[in-house]
Design a protein around this motif. Structure first.
Motif, PDB file in Angstrom:
ATOM      1  N   THR A   1      32.447  36.948 -26.872  1.00  0.00           N
ATOM      2  CA  THR A   1      32.578  38.395 -26.727  1.00  0.00           C
ATOM      3  C   THR A   1      32.097  39.109 -27.989  1.00  0.00           C
ATOM      4  N   ALA A   2      32.419  38.553 -29.160  1.00  0.00           N
ATOM      5  CA  ALA A   2      31.947  39.151 -30.413  1.00  0.00           C
ATOM      6  C   ALA A   2      30.425  39.097 -30.485  1.00  0.00           C
ATOM      7  N   MET A   3      29.838  37.955 -30.100  1.00  0.00           N
ATOM      8  CA  MET A   3      28.386  37.832 -30.147  1.00  0.00           C
ATOM      9  C   MET A   3      27.715  38.839 -29.227  1.00  0.00           C
ATOM     10  N   MET A   4      28.289  39.060 -28.039  1.00  0.00           N
ATOM     11  CA  MET A   4      27.721  40.048 -27.121  1.00  0.00           C
ATOM     12  C   MET A   4      27.619  41.422 -27.784  1.00  0.00           C
ATOM     13  N   VAL A   5      28.670  41.803 -28.473  1.00  0.00           N
ATOM     14  CA  VAL A   5      28.693  43.111 -29.139  1.00  0.00           C
ATOM     15  C   VAL A   5      27.636  43.165 -30.234  1.00  0.00           C
ATOM     16  N   PHE A   6      27.513  42.097 -31.030  1.00  0.00           N
ATOM     17  CA  PHE A   6      26.533  42.077 -32.114  1.00  0.00           C
ATOM     18  C   PHE A   6      25.110  42.119 -31.568  1.00  0.00           C
ATOM     19  N   CYS A   7      24.865  41.396 -30.493  1.00  0.00           N
ATOM     20  CA  CYS A   7      23.528  41.423 -29.878  1.00  0.00           C
ATOM     21  C   CYS A   7      23.184  42.816 -29.390  1.00  0.00           C
ATOM     22  N   ASP A   8      24.150  43.463 -28.776  1.00  0.00           N
ATOM     23  CA  ASP A   8      23.942  44.808 -28.252  1.00  0.00           C
ATOM     24  C   ASP A   8      23.636  45.797 -29.369  1.00  0.00           C
ATOM     25  N   ARG A   9      24.334  45.668 -30.481  1.00  0.00           N
ATOM     26  CA  ARG A   9      24.173  46.621 -31.590  1.00  0.00           C
ATOM     27  C   ARG A   9      22.886  46.407 -32.374  1.00  0.00           C
ATOM     28  N   THR A  10      22.268  45.223 -32.264  1.00  0.00           N
ATOM     29  CA  THR A  10      21.078  44.928 -33.072  1.00  0.00           C
ATOM     30  C   THR A  10      19.815  44.805 -32.233  1.00  0.00           C
ATOM     31  N   ARG A  11      19.816  45.353 -31.034  1.00  0.00           N
ATOM     32  CA  ARG A  11      18.663  45.192 -30.134  1.00  0.00           C
ATOM     33  C   ARG A  11      17.375  45.736 -30.737  1.00  0.00           C
ATOM     34  N   THR A  12      17.458  46.752 -31.563  1.00  0.00           N
ATOM     35  CA  THR A  12      16.263  47.358 -32.157  1.00  0.00           C
ATOM     36  C   THR A  12      16.170  47.076 -33.652  1.00  0.00           C
ATOM     37  N   ALA A  13      16.815  46.001 -34.110  1.00  0.00           N
ATOM     38  CA  ALA A  13      16.904  45.731 -35.546  1.00  0.00           C
ATOM     39  C   ALA A  13      15.814  44.807 -36.074  1.00  0.00           C
ATOM     40  N   GLY A  14      14.829  44.468 -35.255  1.00  0.00           N
ATOM     41  CA  GLY A  14      13.723  43.652 -35.737  1.00  0.00           C
ATOM     42  C   GLY A  14      14.171  42.268 -36.172  1.00  0.00           C
ATOM     43  N   ASP A  15      13.825  41.890 -37.412  1.00  0.00           N
ATOM     44  CA  ASP A  15      14.189  40.578 -37.930  1.00  0.00           C
ATOM     45  C   ASP A  15      15.688  40.345 -37.960  1.00  0.00           C
ATOM     46  N   SER A  16      16.471  41.412 -38.029  1.00  0.00           N
ATOM     47  CA  SER A  16      17.920  41.300 -38.128  1.00  0.00           C
ATOM     48  C   SER A  16      18.613  41.272 -36.770  1.00  0.00           C
ATOM     49  N   GLN A  17      17.841  41.243 -35.701  1.00  0.00           N
ATOM     50  CA  GLN A  17      18.442  41.167 -34.374  1.00  0.00           C
ATOM     51  C   GLN A  17      19.154  39.834 -34.198  1.00  0.00           C
ATOM     52  N   PHE A  18      20.371  39.892 -33.638  1.00  0.00           N
ATOM     53  CA  PHE A  18      21.117  38.685 -33.301  1.00  0.00           C
ATOM     54  C   PHE A  18      20.915  38.363 -31.826  1.00  0.00           C
ATOM     55  N   LEU A  19      20.716  37.077 -31.534  1.00  0.00           N
ATOM     56  CA  LEU A  19      20.724  36.596 -30.161  1.00  0.00           C
ATOM     57  C   LEU A  19      21.300  35.182 -30.144  1.00  0.00           C
ATOM     58  N   GLY A  20      21.794  34.786 -28.991  1.00  0.00           N
ATOM     59  CA  GLY A  20      22.401  33.482 -28.855  1.00  0.00           C
ATOM     60  C   GLY A  20      21.382  32.365 -28.877  1.00  0.00           C
ATOM     61  N   VAL A  21      21.795  31.214 -29.407  1.00  0.00           N
ATOM     62  CA  VAL A  21      20.975  30.008 -29.411  1.00  0.00           C
ATOM     63  C   VAL A  21      21.413  29.086 -28.270  1.00  0.00           C
ATOM     64  N   THR A  22      22.714  28.775 -28.218  1.00  0.00           N
ATOM     65  CA  THR A  22      23.277  27.977 -27.133  1.00  0.00           C
ATOM     66  C   THR A  22      24.699  28.447 -26.853  1.00  0.00           C
ATOM     67  N   ALA A  23      25.186  28.157 -25.670  1.00  0.00           N
ATOM     68  CA  ALA A  23      26.625  28.182 -25.451  1.00  0.00           C
ATOM     69  C   ALA A  23      27.191  26.884 -26.021  1.00  0.00           C
ATOM     70  N   LEU A  24      28.497  26.852 -26.237  1.00  0.00           N
ATOM     71  CA  LEU A  24      29.143  25.636 -26.717  1.00  0.00           C
ATOM     72  C   LEU A  24      30.198  25.128 -25.737  1.00  0.00           C
ATOM     73  N   SER A  25      31.182  25.976 -25.440  1.00  0.00           N
ATOM     74  CA  SER A  25      32.314  25.476 -24.656  1.00  0.00           C
ATOM     75  C   SER A  25      32.897  26.564 -23.770  1.00  0.00           C
ATOM     76  N   SER A  26      33.393  26.122 -22.618  1.00  0.00           N
ATOM     77  CA  SER A  26      34.089  26.995 -21.668  1.00  0.00           C
ATOM     78  C   SER A  26      35.523  26.492 -21.531  1.00  0.00           C
ATOM     79  N   VAL A  27      36.474  27.408 -21.646  1.00  0.00           N
ATOM     80  CA  VAL A  27      37.883  27.017 -21.581  1.00  0.00           C
ATOM     81  C   VAL A  27      38.677  28.084 -20.838  1.00  0.00           C
ATOM     82  N   PRO A  28      39.817  27.705 -20.286  1.00  0.00           N
ATOM     83  CA  PRO A  28      40.778  28.731 -19.879  1.00  0.00           C
ATOM     84  C   PRO A  28      41.701  29.051 -21.049  1.00  0.00           C
ATOM     85  N   TYR A  29      42.025  30.302 -21.225  1.00  0.00           N
ATOM     86  CA  TYR A  29      43.098  30.696 -22.144  1.00  0.00           C
ATOM     87  C   TYR A  29      44.344  30.922 -21.305  1.00  0.00           C
TER      88      TYR A  29
END
Length: 345
Positions: A99-127
């Motif tokens: 959820t944090a990564m989603m927010v960071f990706c959204d905020r940096t969509r126009t940030a050029g070299d500083s844009q964040f995007l996901g590389v891989t998922a890691l794990s799925s769990v129930p809380y």
């Protein structure tokens, strides 16, 4: 022969994050001289540990035409510290909450070299919400005068977001914050201690594996709710991400990282006992190997997938509540193209 784990203690990790001059990224077209991965603690990070311990990082670097570089895991406090490390060049890749990564990706969509995007998922769990309050039978019974619910970080952590989604489901649009006042920021191990001691700090906690297994069946501790009620299955909790600059400057290392995580997930599925042993050594865990092996073999409790699960449901909620500026059209909006052929949702 297994590759050694390169590890930093917390003090050394903090020192490493301060060595900007040493850690600067190489010029475009060159390969990074090391691979520093920011992590927190938990079984969900296991693919990273397995990829290193089983030699998959080194193997895939060679197969992608690179001389293997050292791999170091740097423990950080949370996602903001990962972002700081990525932008300053003190980390190459970070691992943390989706959820944090989603927010960071959204905020940096126009940030050029500083844009964040996901590389891989890691794990799925129930809380899952466990409580020692005998009168608490469902989320509707939560009482401001009696209940304190622990989450890793109030309002922003994955389980805190899930609790908001549950509140919206129960009470309707605009009511997602109904339970926020009841939540307390507390690490999962401390939440387990509080529950097993009768509820001193918090009398409830939204736990994920293997912590949920630690309290299951213990006297006076009961499970009240699971995030599986929101999604029907475990949902991606942890992912890895990096900057557009790192991917552009290090295409072979980037591809090698993705391939190594794929190999690690296959090993976890094939040999959960070996994977459990790697986790115990990586995090100096005192959890029994038998318990960890059982958790890893239980696909209803913990899954490791290269592409994310339940992204669009989570992103839709974050967009409705203002955390995302625009609704994502697809999970692919949050990840670099190398992952787009995978079967995610």
């Amino acid at each position: 022969m297994r590759e050694p784990i390169f590890w930093l203690s917390r003090p050394l990790a903090a020192a490493a994050l301060g060595l900007v001059a040493f850690a600067s990224l190489p010029a475009s077209g060159q390969t990074a001289k090391e691979l520093r991965i920011g992590v927190q603690f938990g079984l969900g990070y296991l693919p990273l540990y397995v990829a290193n311990d089983a030699g998959f990082f080194a193997k895939q670097m060679r197969e992608h035409g690179l001389e293997p570089v050292p791999v170091t895991f740097v423990h950080v406090a949370g996602a903001p510290q990962i972002n700081d490390g990525l932008l300053s060049g003190n980390l190459e890749i970070g691992g943390g909450g989706y959820t944090a990564m989603m927010v960071f990706c959204d905020r940096t969509r126009t940030a050029g070299d500083s844009q964040f995007l996901g590389v891989t998922a890691l794990s799925s769990v129930p809380y899952e919400l466990f409580t020692v309050n005998p009168s608490l039978r469902s989320l509707k019974d939560l009482d401001r005068a009696k209940d304190k619910i622990g989450v890793p970080s109030v309002r922003v952590s994955v389980p805190a977001i899930y609790l908001q989604m549950a509140a919206e489901q129960l009470f309707g649009a605009g009511k997602h914050g109904a339970f926020d006042e009841l939540t307390v920021s507390l690490a999962q191990p401390d939440g387990v201690i509080s529950l097993l001691s009768g509820g001193g700090v918090v009398n409830g906690y939204l736990l994920s594996p293997p912590f949920s297994q630690q309290v299951t069946g213990k006297p006076n501790v009961r499970k009240v709710w699971s995030s599986n009620e929101l999604f029907g299955s475990p949902a991606t909790a942890l992912v890895t991400w990096t900057t557009a600059k790192f991917r552009r400057d290090n295409p072979q290392l980037f591809a090698a990282f993705v391939a190594a995580i794929r190999d690690a997930m296959a090993l976890i599925a094939q040999d959960p006992k070996w994977a459990a042993d790697i986790y115990v050594r990586a995090e100096s865990s005192k959890l029994p190997l038998a318990l960890l092996s059982d958790v890893l073999a239980d696909k209803a409790s913990l899954r490791f997938t290269l592409a994310p699960e339940q992204s669009e449901t989570i992103a839709g909620f974050l967009a409705r509540t203002g955390s995302l500026k625009r609704a994502a059209l697809s999970w692919k909006d949050f990840f670099f193209p190398e992952l787009h052929k995978e079967n995610g949702n």
